[in-house]
Write an enzyme that holds these catalytic residues in place. Structure first.
Site, short mmCIF file in Angstrom:
data_model
loop_
_atom_site.label_atom_id
_atom_site.label_comp_id
_atom_site.label_asym_id
_atom_site.label_seq_id
_atom_site.Cartn_x
_atom_site.Cartn_y
_atom_site.Cartn_z
N GLY A 61 31.79 40.06 33.68
CA GLY A 61 32.48 38.78 33.53
C GLY A 61 32.98 38.18 34.82
O GLY A 61 32.51 38.50 35.91
N SER A 62 33.97 37.33 34.68
CA SER A 62 34.49 36.48 35.74
C SER A 62 35.17 37.27 36.86
O SER A 62 35.82 38.28 36.63
CB SER A 62 35.51 35.51 35.13
OG SER A 62 36.21 34.82 36.14
N THR A 63 35.05 36.73 38.06
CA THR A 63 35.73 37.32 39.21
C THR A 63 37.25 37.24 39.06
O THR A 63 37.97 37.97 39.74
CB THR A 63 35.30 36.63 40.52
OG1 THR A 63 35.55 35.23 40.41
CG2 THR A 63 33.85 36.90 40.82
N VAL A 64 37.73 36.39 38.17
CA VAL A 64 39.17 36.31 37.92
C VAL A 64 39.67 37.63 37.32
O VAL A 64 40.86 37.93 37.37
CB VAL A 64 39.51 35.10 37.02
CG1 VAL A 64 40.99 35.03 36.69
CG2 VAL A 64 39.06 33.81 37.69
N GLY A 65 38.76 38.44 36.79
CA GLY A 65 39.14 39.75 36.26
C GLY A 65 39.87 40.61 37.28
O GLY A 65 40.77 41.37 36.93
#
Length: 133
Positions: A61-65
């Site tokens: 998933g997202s790099t915001v993870g």
């Protein structure tokens, strides 16, 4: 049982295992305020990652993870340590900036451990120790 591993993020920690055979996208799957898995489609739905040795194949998933992992740490609800079969940059960066021990390169057999099994992750010594309990 003691097994060797590959160090991703330094440190040593112990805690009860929380095991998922599914990858984890921290953004949208784990509540950064509470550490609870809030995605009803995920195997760990309703469980809390706080203080656990979180064992899962790897992230997705997202790099915001990475930032979600950091938020978990800042709020005191982060995993004590994490073990991946094969780590990837999102989880690796999150663990490093949050100072959460993270290792990978372990056998997929670790995904068969029972939740609650006591685990010690010593990333600097590149060892994982399990004790039934």
């Amino acid at each position: 049982m003691e097994i060797s591993c590959h160090k991703i993020a330094s440190g040593k920690a112990s805690g009860p295992a929380l095991v998922s055979k599914e990858p984890i996208s921290f953004l949208g799957t784990v509540d950064p305020e509470t550490g609870e898995v809030v995605d009803p489609k995920h195997q760990l739905f309703g469980k809390n990652v706080g203080g656990k040795v979180l064992i899962f194949p790897g992230g997705k998933g997202s790099t915001v993870g990475s930032y979600v992992i950091y938020q978990l740490k800042k709020r005191g609800v982060a995993p004590a340590a994490m073990i991946n079969i094969r780590s990837e940059p999102i989880v690796a960066v999150g663990a490093i900036i949050s100072e959460i021990p993270l290792v990978d390169g372990v056998s997929a057999e670790l995904l068969d451990l029972e939740d609650g099994t006591l685990i010690t992750v010593d990333a600097d010594s590149r060892r994982v120790r399990t004790e039934e309990g």
